[in-house]
Write a protein that holds these residues in place. Structure first.
Motif, short mmCIF file in Angstrom:
data_model
loop_
_atom_site.label_atom_id
_atom_site.label_comp_id
_atom_site.label_asym_id
_atom_site.label_seq_id
_atom_site.Cartn_x
_atom_site.Cartn_y
_atom_site.Cartn_z
N HIS A 114 -11.60 10.43 3.18
CA HIS A 114 -11.21 9.18 2.53
C HIS A 114 -12.14 8.93 1.34
O HIS A 114 -13.37 8.94 1.51
CB HIS A 114 -11.38 8.00 3.50
CG HIS A 114 -10.45 8.03 4.67
ND1 HIS A 114 -9.56 7.01 4.93
CD2 HIS A 114 -10.29 8.93 5.68
CE1 HIS A 114 -8.89 7.28 6.05
NE2 HIS A 114 -9.32 8.44 6.53
N TRP A 158 -7.06 10.37 1.47
CA TRP A 158 -6.89 8.93 1.31
C TRP A 158 -7.71 8.42 0.12
O TRP A 158 -8.79 8.95 -0.14
CB TRP A 158 -7.42 8.18 2.55
CG TRP A 158 -6.58 8.24 3.77
CD1 TRP A 158 -6.39 9.31 4.59
CD2 TRP A 158 -5.83 7.15 4.35
NE1 TRP A 158 -5.58 8.97 5.63
CE2 TRP A 158 -5.22 7.65 5.52
CE3 TRP A 158 -5.63 5.80 3.99
CZ2 TRP A 158 -4.42 6.85 6.33
CZ3 TRP A 158 -4.84 5.02 4.80
CH2 TRP A 158 -4.23 5.54 5.96
N ASN A 204 -2.57 9.25 0.58
CA ASN A 204 -2.49 7.94 1.23
C ASN A 204 -3.31 6.91 0.46
O ASN A 204 -4.49 7.17 0.17
CB ASN A 204 -2.99 8.05 2.67
CG ASN A 204 -2.13 8.99 3.48
OD1 ASN A 204 -0.96 8.72 3.70
ND2 ASN A 204 -2.70 10.12 3.89
N CYS A 257 -4.69 2.81 -0.24
CA CYS A 257 -4.87 1.39 0.05
C CYS A 257 -5.22 0.68 -1.25
O CYS A 257 -6.00 1.20 -2.05
CB CYS A 257 -6.00 1.17 1.05
SG CYS A 257 -5.62 1.73 2.72
N ASN A 303 4.33 2.56 -4.53
CA ASN A 303 5.51 2.93 -3.75
C ASN A 303 6.50 3.78 -4.57
O ASN A 303 7.22 4.60 -4.02
CB ASN A 303 6.20 1.67 -3.24
CG ASN A 303 7.23 1.96 -2.19
OD1 ASN A 303 6.95 2.62 -1.19
ND2 ASN A 303 8.46 1.51 -2.42
N ASN A 358 1.46 7.61 -1.10
CA ASN A 358 2.04 6.94 0.06
C ASN A 358 1.28 5.62 0.27
O ASN A 358 0.07 5.64 0.53
CB ASN A 358 1.89 7.86 1.30
CG ASN A 358 2.67 7.35 2.49
OD1 ASN A 358 3.51 6.46 2.38
ND2 ASN A 358 2.38 7.91 3.65
N ARG A 384 -0.26 2.82 2.09
CA ARG A 384 -0.64 2.63 3.50
C ARG A 384 -1.19 1.24 3.80
O ARG A 384 -1.18 0.82 4.94
CB ARG A 384 -1.68 3.70 3.89
CG ARG A 384 -1.16 5.13 3.82
CD ARG A 384 0.00 5.41 4.77
NE ARG A 384 -0.42 5.34 6.16
CZ ARG A 384 -0.86 6.37 6.89
NH1 ARG A 384 -0.92 7.58 6.34
NH2 ARG A 384 -1.21 6.21 8.15
N LYS A 416 3.27 -5.45 4.81
CA LYS A 416 3.84 -4.65 5.88
C LYS A 416 5.33 -4.99 6.10
O LYS A 416 6.14 -4.11 6.39
CB LYS A 416 3.05 -4.99 7.15
CG LYS A 416 3.04 -3.97 8.24
CD LYS A 416 2.00 -4.47 9.26
CE LYS A 416 2.37 -4.08 10.66
NZ LYS A 416 2.12 -2.66 10.93
N SER A 426 5.88 1.90 5.29
CA SER A 426 4.78 2.87 5.33
C SER A 426 3.43 2.19 5.54
O SER A 426 2.42 2.85 5.82
CB SER A 426 4.75 3.66 4.01
OG SER A 426 4.57 2.79 2.91
N VAL A 427 3.38 0.87 5.41
CA VAL A 427 2.10 0.15 5.50
C VAL A 427 1.66 -0.04 6.95
O VAL A 427 2.40 -0.60 7.76
CB VAL A 427 2.19 -1.20 4.76
CG1 VAL A 427 0.98 -2.08 5.08
CG2 VAL A 427 2.30 -0.98 3.26
N ASP A 428 0.48 0.49 7.27
CA ASP A 428 -0.04 0.40 8.64
C ASP A 428 -1.55 0.30 8.70
O ASP A 428 -2.15 0.44 9.77
CB ASP A 428 0.43 1.60 9.46
CG ASP A 428 -0.05 2.94 8.88
OD1 ASP A 428 -0.79 2.92 7.87
OD2 ASP A 428 0.31 3.99 9.42
N THR A 429 -2.20 0.09 7.55
CA THR A 429 -3.67 0.16 7.52
C THR A 429 -4.29 -1.04 6.82
O THR A 429 -3.99 -1.32 5.66
CB THR A 429 -4.12 1.46 6.81
OG1 THR A 429 -3.55 2.58 7.50
CG2 THR A 429 -5.64 1.58 6.81
#
Ligand SMILES: *Cc1c(COP(=O)(O)O)cnc(C)c1O
Length: 241
Positions: A89, A108, A133, A135, A162, A168, A170, A200, A205-208
């Motif tokens: 990351h 990431w 990935n 953020c 996006n 991606n 996240r 989200k 795809s957003v999970d973090t």
């Protein structure tokens, strides 16, 4: 007393587990990212041998050198397969002249904060590696010296990320102002959680939600963090930043 990395890791895992349980969240819903800036390849090797496979680095040149050294060590010790499982990351500020190295050597990026690096990272991401990935970093306490965007700017950047084939989306990341009180930290993290929930709901795809460090991981977890970035509590105090 001197504690080994194994002892410190056990302590950190216990802190995460306790905080997760007291927040009535599912066991395993918070990931540990080992922040390994300024740490040697030997220290990373020890850490990965205790089951930590995700590392966070802040400086591109340092990280690339360390990746090379660690890969070599792993090959010599018959750990080449384990090395392949590592997830890297990039958590530092992203300089435009470093995007190619980041796109090629990381999985990431937590510091997405402007259009220029979004288009560059996507264009420079090797297709063989799959999308990078991302953020979006939120400058949640509106600090002049800190990277990141305002809450209001998240939607626009999210759309841009996006739309890129090489990226991606996240989630979100923040670094609260230093010396915040526990109450201030809780407020900051709650605001982040609301922004994250909104994001989200719009992007599957957003999970973090990347928030929480050595000193505030409990407050972050009780307010919805899904990934804590831990340096000092795992490796001891850093001599440099
Ligand atoms: C250094 C750093 C951390 C780790 O901080 P500790 O307090 O040492 O756990 C986490 N996130 C970012 C972005 C960092 O630069």
């Amino acid at each position: 007393m001197i504690f080994s990395i194994a002892d410190k890791l056990e302590n950190v895992r216990e802190r995460i587990q306790k905080a997760t349980i007291s927040a009535k969240r599912l066991p395993g819903s918070v990931q540990l990212l080992a922040v390994s800036k300024t740490r040697s390849a030997e220290e990373l090797l020890q850490t990965m041998q205790h089951g930590v496979l995700a590392f966070g680095e802040n400086y591109v040149n340092e990280a690339l050198e360390k990746q090379r050294a660690l890969k070599q060590m792993c090959h010599e010790k018959g750990l080449a397969d384990l090395y392949q499982q590592l997830v890297w990351h990039f958590i530092g500020p992203v300089q435009a002249n470093k995007t190619r190295a980041i796109a090629e050597h990381f999985d990431w990026v937590h510091g997405i904060d402007r259009s220029k690096i979004i288009t560059r990272l996507s264009a420079q991401r090797p297709t063989t590696l799959g999308p990078l990935n991302c953020c979006i970093q939120v400058n949640i306490d509106a600090e002049e010296t800190k990277s990141g965007v305002s809450l209001e700017a998240i939607d626009t950047l999210a759309e841009e990320v996006n739309a890129q084939a090489g990226l991606n989306l996240r989630g979100l990341m923040c670094i609260p102002a230093a010396h915040s009180s526990d109450d201030e930290l809780a407020q900051t993290f709650k605001t982040m959680l609301a922004a994250y929930d909104h994001l989200k709901s719009r992007y599957p795809s957003v999970d973090t939600l990347s928030m929480g460090m050595s000193g505030d991981l409990e407050i972050a977890i009780s307010n919805g963090s899904t990934l804590v970035r831990i340096g000092t509590a795992l490796f001891g105090e850093r001599s440099t930043s």
